[in-house]
Scaffold this motif. Structure first.
Motif, PDB file in Angstrom:
ATOM      1  N   PRO A 189     -16.287   7.697  11.168  1.00 63.70           N
ATOM      2  CA  PRO A 189     -16.584   7.577   9.748  1.00 63.70           C
ATOM      3  C   PRO A 189     -15.418   6.958   8.986  1.00 63.70           C
ATOM      4  O   PRO A 189     -14.255   7.140   9.355  1.00 63.70           O
ATOM      5  CB  PRO A 189     -16.792   9.036   9.322  1.00 63.70           C
ATOM      6  CG  PRO A 189     -15.867   9.796  10.225  1.00 63.70           C
ATOM      7  CD  PRO A 189     -15.867   9.057  11.540  1.00 63.70           C
ATOM      8  N   VAL A 190     -15.730   6.228   7.947  1.00 65.98           N
ATOM      9  CA  VAL A 190     -14.683   5.850   7.002  1.00 65.98           C
ATOM     10  C   VAL A 190     -14.539   6.998   5.998  1.00 65.98           C
ATOM     11  O   VAL A 190     -15.496   7.726   5.728  1.00 65.98           O
ATOM     12  CB  VAL A 190     -14.996   4.537   6.273  1.00 65.98           C
ATOM     13  CG1 VAL A 190     -15.044   3.380   7.260  1.00 65.98           C
ATOM     14  CG2 VAL A 190     -16.307   4.622   5.512  1.00 65.98           C
ATOM     15  N   VAL A 191     -13.324   7.153   5.478  1.00 64.89           N
ATOM     16  CA  VAL A 191     -13.046   8.259   4.554  1.00 64.89           C
ATOM     17  C   VAL A 191     -12.257   7.744   3.357  1.00 64.89           C
ATOM     18  O   VAL A 191     -11.722   6.624   3.374  1.00 64.89           O
ATOM     19  CB  VAL A 191     -12.248   9.387   5.268  1.00 64.89           C
ATOM     20  CG1 VAL A 191     -13.113  10.054   6.326  1.00 64.89           C
ATOM     21  CG2 VAL A 191     -10.976   8.840   5.899  1.00 64.89           C
ATOM     22  N   LEU A 192     -12.173   8.549   2.334  1.00 66.92           N
ATOM     23  CA  LEU A 192     -11.463   8.172   1.120  1.00 66.92           C
ATOM     24  C   LEU A 192     -10.023   7.766   1.444  1.00 66.92           C
ATOM     25  O   LEU A 192      -9.309   8.488   2.140  1.00 66.92           O
ATOM     26  CB  LEU A 192     -11.464   9.354   0.141  1.00 66.92           C
ATOM     27  CG  LEU A 192     -10.826   9.102  -1.224  1.00 66.92           C
ATOM     28  CD1 LEU A 192     -11.664   8.110  -2.024  1.00 66.92           C
ATOM     29  CD2 LEU A 192     -10.668  10.418  -1.985  1.00 66.92           C
ATOM     30  N   GLY A 193      -9.613   6.611   0.973  1.00 62.76           N
ATOM     31  CA  GLY A 193      -8.261   6.128   1.206  1.00 62.76           C
ATOM     32  C   GLY A 193      -8.037   5.543   2.582  1.00 62.76           C
ATOM     33  O   GLY A 193      -6.884   5.278   2.962  1.00 62.76           O
ATOM     34  N   ASP A 194      -9.096   5.301   3.339  1.00 62.33           N
ATOM     35  CA  ASP A 194      -8.986   4.779   4.704  1.00 62.33           C
ATOM     36  C   ASP A 194      -8.329   3.403   4.688  1.00 62.33           C
ATOM     37  O   ASP A 194      -8.732   2.508   3.934  1.00 62.33           O
ATOM     38  CB  ASP A 194     -10.388   4.678   5.312  1.00 62.33           C
ATOM     39  CG  ASP A 194     -10.405   4.705   6.824  1.00 62.33           C
ATOM     40  OD1 ASP A 194      -9.469   4.160   7.425  1.00 62.33           O
ATOM     41  OD2 ASP A 194     -11.362   5.265   7.390  1.00 62.33           O
ATOM     42  N   ASP A 195      -7.298   3.211   5.535  1.00 56.76           N
ATOM     43  CA  ASP A 195      -6.630   1.910   5.607  1.00 56.76           C
ATOM     44  C   ASP A 195      -6.948   1.148   6.885  1.00 56.76           C
ATOM     45  O   ASP A 195      -6.402   0.063   7.117  1.00 56.76           O
ATOM     46  CB  ASP A 195      -5.112   2.068   5.469  1.00 56.76           C
ATOM     47  CG  ASP A 195      -4.494   2.884   6.610  1.00 56.76           C
ATOM     48  OD1 ASP A 195      -5.242   3.301   7.520  1.00 56.76           O
ATOM     49  OD2 ASP A 195      -3.269   3.110   6.575  1.00 56.76           O
ATOM     50  N   GLY A 196      -7.798   1.701   7.736  1.00 55.72           N
ATOM     51  CA  GLY A 196      -8.212   1.016   8.949  1.00 55.72           C
ATOM     52  C   GLY A 196      -7.361   1.291  10.173  1.00 55.72           C
ATOM     53  O   GLY A 196      -7.712   0.873  11.277  1.00 55.72           O
ATOM     54  N   ALA A 197      -6.244   2.014  10.000  1.00 52.58           N
ATOM     55  CA  ALA A 197      -5.357   2.243  11.146  1.00 52.58           C
ATOM     56  C   ALA A 197      -6.034   3.067  12.237  1.00 52.58           C
ATOM     57  O   ALA A 197      -5.894   2.785  13.433  1.00 52.58           O
ATOM     58  CB  ALA A 197      -4.076   2.927  10.676  1.00 52.58           C
ATOM     59  N   THR A 198      -6.778   4.090  11.848  1.00 53.13           N
ATOM     60  CA  THR A 198      -7.485   4.911  12.833  1.00 53.13           C
ATOM     61  C   THR A 198      -8.556   4.109  13.542  1.00 53.13           C
ATOM     62  O   THR A 198      -8.740   4.216  14.761  1.00 53.13           O
ATOM     63  CB  THR A 198      -8.098   6.147  12.156  1.00 53.13           C
ATOM     64  OG1 THR A 198      -7.062   6.926  11.566  1.00 53.13           O
ATOM     65  CG2 THR A 198      -8.872   6.995  13.154  1.00 53.13           C
ATOM     66  N   LEU A 199      -9.280   3.280  12.801  1.00 54.12           N
ATOM     67  CA  LEU A 199     -10.292   2.426  13.401  1.00 54.12           C
ATOM     68  C   LEU A 199      -9.668   1.497  14.437  1.00 54.12           C
ATOM     69  O   LEU A 199     -10.201   1.303  15.532  1.00 54.12           O
ATOM     70  CB  LEU A 199     -10.998   1.598  12.329  1.00 54.12           C
ATOM     71  CG  LEU A 199     -11.965   2.340  11.399  1.00 54.12           C
ATOM     72  CD1 LEU A 199     -12.302   1.475  10.198  1.00 54.12           C
ATOM     73  CD2 LEU A 199     -13.238   2.727  12.149  1.00 54.12           C
ATOM     74  N   VAL A 227     -17.468   0.237   3.037  1.00 53.94           N
ATOM     75  CA  VAL A 227     -16.192   0.703   3.565  1.00 53.94           C
ATOM     76  C   VAL A 227     -15.090   0.286   2.604  1.00 53.94           C
ATOM     77  O   VAL A 227     -15.266  -0.637   1.799  1.00 53.94           O
ATOM     78  CB  VAL A 227     -15.910   0.104   4.969  1.00 53.94           C
ATOM     79  CG1 VAL A 227     -17.017   0.476   5.948  1.00 53.94           C
ATOM     80  CG2 VAL A 227     -15.729  -1.408   4.895  1.00 53.94           C
ATOM     81  N   PRO A 228     -13.922   0.945   2.649  1.00 57.21           N
ATOM     82  CA  PRO A 228     -12.808   0.508   1.823  1.00 57.21           C
ATOM     83  C   PRO A 228     -12.389  -0.927   2.163  1.00 57.21           C
ATOM     84  O   PRO A 228     -12.427  -1.336   3.334  1.00 57.21           O
ATOM     85  CB  PRO A 228     -11.684   1.496   2.177  1.00 57.21           C
ATOM     86  CG  PRO A 228     -12.401   2.709   2.686  1.00 57.21           C
ATOM     87  CD  PRO A 228     -13.599   2.183   3.398  1.00 57.21           C
ATOM     88  N   ALA A 229     -11.968  -1.675   1.168  1.00 54.60           N
ATOM     89  CA  ALA A 229     -11.579  -3.069   1.391  1.00 54.60           C
ATOM     90  C   ALA A 229     -10.473  -3.186   2.438  1.00 54.60           C
ATOM     91  O   ALA A 229     -10.418  -4.167   3.192  1.00 54.60           O
ATOM     92  CB  ALA A 229     -11.142  -3.695   0.068  1.00 54.60           C
ATOM     93  N   ALA A 230      -9.603  -2.179   2.510  1.00 52.83           N
ATOM     94  CA  ALA A 230      -8.476  -2.235   3.450  1.00 52.83           C
ATOM     95  C   ALA A 230      -8.925  -2.183   4.906  1.00 52.83           C
ATOM     96  O   ALA A 230      -8.137  -2.506   5.802  1.00 52.83           O
ATOM     97  CB  ALA A 230      -7.507  -1.080   3.167  1.00 52.83           C
ATOM     98  N   THR A 231     -10.159  -1.777   5.168  1.00 57.23           N
ATOM     99  CA  THR A 231     -10.637  -1.689   6.555  1.00 57.23           C
ATOM    100  C   THR A 231     -11.410  -2.924   6.997  1.00 57.23           C
ATOM    101  O   THR A 231     -11.740  -3.055   8.167  1.00 57.23           O
ATOM    102  CB  THR A 231     -11.550  -0.459   6.748  1.00 57.23           C
ATOM    103  OG1 THR A 231     -12.784  -0.664   6.022  1.00 57.23           O
ATOM    104  CG2 THR A 231     -10.873   0.814   6.263  1.00 57.23           C
ATOM    105  N   VAL A 232     -11.710  -3.813   6.096  1.00 57.72           N
ATOM    106  CA  VAL A 232     -12.604  -4.929   6.391  1.00 57.72           C
ATOM    107  C   VAL A 232     -12.059  -5.830   7.492  1.00 57.72           C
ATOM    108  O   VAL A 232     -12.769  -6.193   8.441  1.00 57.72           O
ATOM    109  CB  VAL A 232     -12.887  -5.739   5.110  1.00 57.72           C
ATOM    110  CG1 VAL A 232     -13.607  -7.046   5.446  1.00 57.72           C
ATOM    111  CG2 VAL A 232     -13.736  -4.914   4.141  1.00 57.72           C
ATOM    112  N   ALA A 233     -10.794  -6.215   7.380  1.00 58.62           N
ATOM    113  CA  ALA A 233     -10.219  -7.124   8.373  1.00 58.62           C
ATOM    114  C   ALA A 233     -10.233  -6.487   9.763  1.00 58.62           C
ATOM    115  O   ALA A 233     -10.542  -7.149  10.755  1.00 58.62           O
ATOM    116  CB  ALA A 233      -8.797  -7.510   7.972  1.00 58.62           C
TER     117      ALA A 233
END
Length: 334
Positions: free
Chosen positions: A214-224, A244-250
Motif C-alpha cells: 500500500p501507499v501511505v501518507l507521506g510515502d516517498d517510494g523508498a519502501t516500494l 499515489v503520492p507524487a514522490a512515488t511516481v518515478a
C-alpha cells in the motif's frame, strides 16, 4: 438417484479443539466435522469425506490449492455433483478466488469455515457445513465457479471479503452483496457472476514472488523500491480510485518497466478509474507509465490473479488482457 458431494477438510477454526499448550489447534478430521451435523443425514446427499490438510488458514499456500483442485477434480470426474471445502476463515477471501480461477468444471466448488471454534457456545461450523453441502448439491449452483457459504449466505468468490476479525457475520461482498441464500433447506441462487477460469497451465507457484504494497501518507517510494527489487510482480494499493503520492511516481514507473505492476485500491470496494484525474500520481498518469489497472478487483484478489498468471508464464500483454476482462466484474448476461 441421490446427489453426491465430496467434502475436503483443510483445517482452520471449524476443525479446532483445545491444544496441549493452550489455545485451540486444528485437530478434527473431515469425518469428525460431518459426524457433528446429524442433519446432514436427512438431506439425501451422499458424502465422500477427505481429510486433505490439517492447517490453520494462514498456513495454506498455492501448492495446497493446486493439489486440492486436482483431487476435487477427480471426485467430479467420478460422479460427484459438487465439492465442499472446509478451511480457516483467515484466508478464505484469497483461497476461494484462487480456486475460482483454477476450477474448470461446471460442478460447484463451495468453501466454508467457522468464526467460532467448536469449544465455544454458538459455534457456527455445523450450520455452515450443512448450508455448504446444500449449496454444493443444488443444480442451481452449477456453472458459477467457486462459492463461499457462511451464515446461510452464498457469496461469489470473486467478490467476497472478510470484514471483521471476530463477528459471526464477518463475510461480505461490498460491491454486489450475496449472490444467494439458503432457506428452508434449499439453496436459492439470485445472481450468477460471469466465470473466468484461467485457460493457462499453472506450473510452480512457489517459484513466483508477488506482493501487495500500500501507499501511505507521506510515502516517498523508498519502501516500494526496496521491496520491488526482489519481486516478479507487484500490486500497489493506491489511495481512493488509484492515486499515489507524487514522490512515488518515478519509482513505480521504473518498477513497471521491469515487471508487471498492477494498480489497485486499498479501499476494498469500487473500481480503479482510468481517465478521470490527470495530476502526477493520478490513475491516468500511472497507467501511462505502464501500470495495469485492477478494475474492480480489490488489491488482494488482484495479487492472486497476478500470481497465478505469472506462475503460468503469462507475459505483460497477457496479464493486461486478463485484468481488462476479469477486472470488469460483470455478471452473466451483461
Amino acid at each position: 438417484m441421490g446427489r453426491r458431494v465430496a467434502v475436503f477438510s483443510l483445517g482452520g477454526t471449524i476443525a479446532m479443539t483445545g491444544g496441549p499448550a493452550g489455545g485451540v489447534v486444528p485437530t478434527l478430521t473431515a469425518a469428525d466435522l460431518v459426524a457433528a451435523v446429524p442433519a446432514l443425514a436427512t438431506t439425501g446427499v451422499t458424502l465422500d469425506v477427505h481429510d486433505f490438510r490439517r492447517l490453520p488458514g494462514a498456513s495454506l499456500g498455492f501448492d495446497d490449492l493446486l493439489a486440492l483442485v486436482t483431487a476435487a477434480g477427480r471426485e467430479v470426474a467420478g460422479g460427484a455433483d459438487g465439492v465442499v471445502v472446509t478451511q480457516g476463515t483467515d484466508t478464505i477471501e484469497e483461497t476461494s478466488y484462487a480456486l475460482d480461477l483454477l476450477w474448470p468444471y461446471d460442478a460447484p466448488l463451495v468453501v466454508t469455515g467457522a468464526m467460532r471454534n467448536p469449544t465455544l457456545a454458538g459455534a457456527d461450523g455445523p450450520a455452515n457445513l450443512l448450508a455448504a453441502v446444500t449449496v454444493a448439491a443444488a443444480p442451481a449452483s452449477r456453472r458459477i465457479g467457486c462459492l463461499v457459504v457462511l451464515g446461510d449466505e452464498i457469496h461469489a468468490a470473486r467478490w467476497v471479503r472478510k470484514t471483521h476479525t471476530t463477528a459471526p457475520a464477518a463475510f461480505r461482498s461490498p460491491d454486489i452483496g450475496p449472490v444467494g441464500l439458503v432457506a428452508e433447506g434449499r439453496a436459492r441462487v439470485l445472481a450468477r457472476p460471469a466465470r473466468h477460469p484461467l485457460d493457462l497451465q499453472v506450473r510452480d507457484p512457489g517459484a513466483v514472488r508477488t506482493a501487495v504494497l500500500p501507499v501511505v501518507l507521506g510515502d516517498d517510494g523508498a519502501t516500494l523500491r526496496r521491496a520491488g527489487s526482489g519481486l516478479d510482480g507487484l500490486v500497489v494499493a493506491g489511495f481512493g480510485v488509484g492515486h499515489v503520492p507524487a514522490a512515488t511516481v518515478a519509482v513505480l514507473g521504473e518498477l513497471a518497466a521491469g515487471m508487471p505492476v498492477v494498480l489497485a485500491s486499498r479501499v476494498g470496494a469500487g473500481p480503479v478509474l482510468t481517465a478521470t484525474y490527470g495530476f502526477p500520481g493520478s490513475e491516468s498518469d500511472l497507467l501511462s507509465r505502464g501500470l495495469v489497472a485492477a478494475g474492480t478487483l480489490d488489491c488482494y484478489k488482484a495479487r492472486v490473479l497476478l500470481h497465478l498468471l505469472l506462475a503460468a508464464g503469462a507475459d505483460r500483454d497477457r496479464i493486461a488482457t486478463a485484468f481488462g476482462t476479469i477486472g470488469a466484474g460483470e455478471v452473466a448476461g451483461d
